[in-house]
Design an enzyme around this catalytic site. Structure first.
Site, PDB file in Angstrom:
ATOM      1  NE  ARG A  44      14.602  12.878  11.197  1.00 55.83           N
ATOM      2  CZ  ARG A  44      15.601  12.999  10.348  1.00 55.83           C
ATOM      3  NH1 ARG A  44      15.539  13.870   9.348  1.00 55.83           N
ATOM      4  NH2 ARG A  44      16.687  12.266  10.466  1.00 55.83           N
ATOM      5  CB  ALA A  46      21.474  15.572  16.470  1.00 61.29           C
ATOM      6  CD  GLN A 194      13.463   8.089  11.212  1.00 61.05           C
ATOM      7  OE1 GLN A 194      13.454   6.874  10.993  1.00 61.05           O
ATOM      8  NE2 GLN A 194      13.361   8.590  12.430  1.00 61.05           N
ATOM      9  CG  ASP A 235      20.155  11.250  17.560  1.00 60.10           C
ATOM     10  OD1 ASP A 235      20.434  10.279  16.822  1.00 60.10           O
ATOM     11  OD2 ASP A 235      19.296  12.099  17.267  1.00 60.10           O
TER      12      ASP A 235
END
Lengths: 350, 350
Positions: A44, A46, A194, A235
């Protein structure tokens, strides 16, 4: 080790779902598995998603048994659609797929095997460029960091979120390497955690002084004057500078502004989507309720509870004075600055 | 069933650490265990902590083998200090202990056994009054709720946080009973997850329409116009109206104001501390790092990570137009309104 790399005609990725407890590298030889890995967040961030999509297309070339260019393109089109459907918000995914498609349709390539080889080369080039871009972004961004700063950071934007180095966290690593004494407040970033699992791990690995906090505690530290700077990734950035980023970013930006704490998104130009006028046009992914109701196998809510789980929110451009990119810090008004940065970046890699 | 009650000379409490998975009632016959239950959050919520402290003092009277009043008072003083040290922020704890101390030192009580009986009576009265107070608070607060409203709620302020009924959640239950169609956005409230575990459970039990969200998602829903009202409880309110409440409340208040969403704390007058000029004087409890690093037995962060875990934050009075109490909605300026409410409440129970 890079977060994602190509070896023996396979894509290899650190399985981010198993950190910080285990460092495991997964092997993929099927683009559909790569799409699954993006969807399930093996990988994960971007920029990393962009690289994964590119490598997925390289795999799709190898997987195709097509003997003619037309058949190969049909297979690649299918692969591109599958990869594009993996996640909706990070624009780097679509940016990478477009770039791979330009190679696939390059009329200078005579045979399917030449296309296959060119796709692998292009994915490798994209990954190598990502490392270079992130390093330059980190250097520009490090100018925002003063010796003695405490920096609040959301989600993970480090080497794990890119091919190497990172975006916002790359800035922090660079400031640390420059010898600036900094302290990082790492918010845990529910629901996927995260911050707690990945950012804390990366900072500890590199010996950067840090403290983990609950997302709810960020206001307490800003209000009490303990935060000098908030750095986040993104993102997708719309043409007007509105920023879609991990859920909770908007709250942080509002509270930072209320407390006169500087707030900067840091993104490669590949995250800027000049096709979208404003953040209202950015699609927001709604993810599995289980991310909220369970942590590992542990249920934290009543069985059958109704859940809403938006993965991103949009922070309007009025909440920050600039956006860090590999081409420097874009300042207000963003419309012209972001367009210029994108054009400079494109010219550089022509 | 009440959250906490007295039966067979024992204190009985629902063990809130085991909800929503199991409804277990713990039995206590030692005030030290009651202090431990407050500390470890078997019971939490400012009004419930007050009742637990009162019942703890009743137990201490029964436990004391003193034959004279002087010796009994010495034992009760020890118990009061132990209970007072359990948690620092919720003022109801100290308010209840003061009230019990007035009974213990009542010169009309001739014998130690009369004191013992009077302490049990006073604890029972305090608990019964709490139920009555919460019901009146709910009626006043329900006037803030309109048919069709979506209400965002933080932490747990329901029947579990009081003897029965609740504060902010009591208002929601009352609006629901009045037939108003409401929807509650329940934030999970990291790190202890009282929203996910307790508030979701209480609302589902009562059939109130609700959706669980991550704390980080609250801004997304306010920004997109999906929230009409934010209701929270409080652990201590200073004389100027500044409110200490569960960590994350401050962020919610700032984002609510930014989006013109009405925000109200709802508290019994026993939570108002007229001795403190402003919220800056309210002590903020720092809790165990394990609340952040683990969920159940599941570690979510690297071993050895540094953690800061403030349990509360302070929301300055400028972020809300009023504070709900059992004596009505106190409005700006708070200094006089809160003092009047406290005096009216005291007069009522003389």
């Amino acid at each position: 080790m890079r977060t994602i790399f190509w070896e023996d005609n396979q894509v290899k990725m650190i399985d981010q779902r198993r950190l910080p407890h285990e460092l495991v590298v997964n092997l993929y030889d099927d683009y559909r598995e790569v799409a699954g890995a993006i969807k399930s967040m093996v990988i994960r961030g971007a920029p990393a998603i962009g690289a994964a999509a590119a490598y997925g297309m390289a795999l799709a070339g190898l997987q195709s048994r097509a003997q003619g260019r037309g058949d190969l393109l049909a297979d690649l089109d299918q692969a591109s659609k599958t990869l594009a459907a993996a996640r909706p918000t990070a624009v780097n995914l679509f940016w990478a797929l477009e770039r791979m498609w330009r190679v696939a349709t390059d009329e200078d390539l005579a045979s399917p095997d030449q296309v296959r080889a060119a796709l692998i080369d292009e994915a490798q080039r994209l990954a190598d460029e990502d490392v270079d871009i992130n390093r330059r972004m980190a250097k520009h961004g490090a100018a925002l960091v003063n010796d003695g700063d405490t920096i609040l950071h959301h989600c993970n934007t480090g080497a794990l979120a890119a091919v190497d180095w990172g975006t916002a966290l790359g800035v922090i690593f660079m400031a640390h390497e420059q010898g600036k004494h900094i302290h990082v407040l790492v918010d845990e970033t529910r629901p996927r955690l995260q911050g707690a699992a990945l950012t804390a791990w990366e900072l500890m690995q590199r010996g950067v002084d840090m403290t983990l906090i609950a997302d709810n505690a960020a206001g307490y530290f800003m209000q009490s004057g303990q935060v000098n700077l908030v750095l986040v990734g993104a993102d997708r950035v719309a043409a007007n500078g509105d920023v879609a980023n991990k859920i909770g970013t908007y709250k942080l930006a509002v509270v930072a502004k209320e407390n006169n704490v500087a707030f900067y998104p840091v993104v490669p130009t590949s995250t800027i989507d000049l096709n979208l006028k404003s953040g209202q046009d950015i699609p927001i992914e709604m993810r599995d309720p289980r991310e909220v109701t369970h942590i590992g196998e542990h249920a934290i809510a009543p069985t059958g509870v109704k859940v809403a789980n938006p993965a991103f929110d949009v922070t309007p451009n009025r909440y920050f004075p600039g956006i860090g990119t590999e081409e420097g810090i874009g300042r207000q008004p963003f419309e012209s600055g972001l367009r210029d940065a994108v054009e400079r970046a494109r010219a550089r890699f022509k």
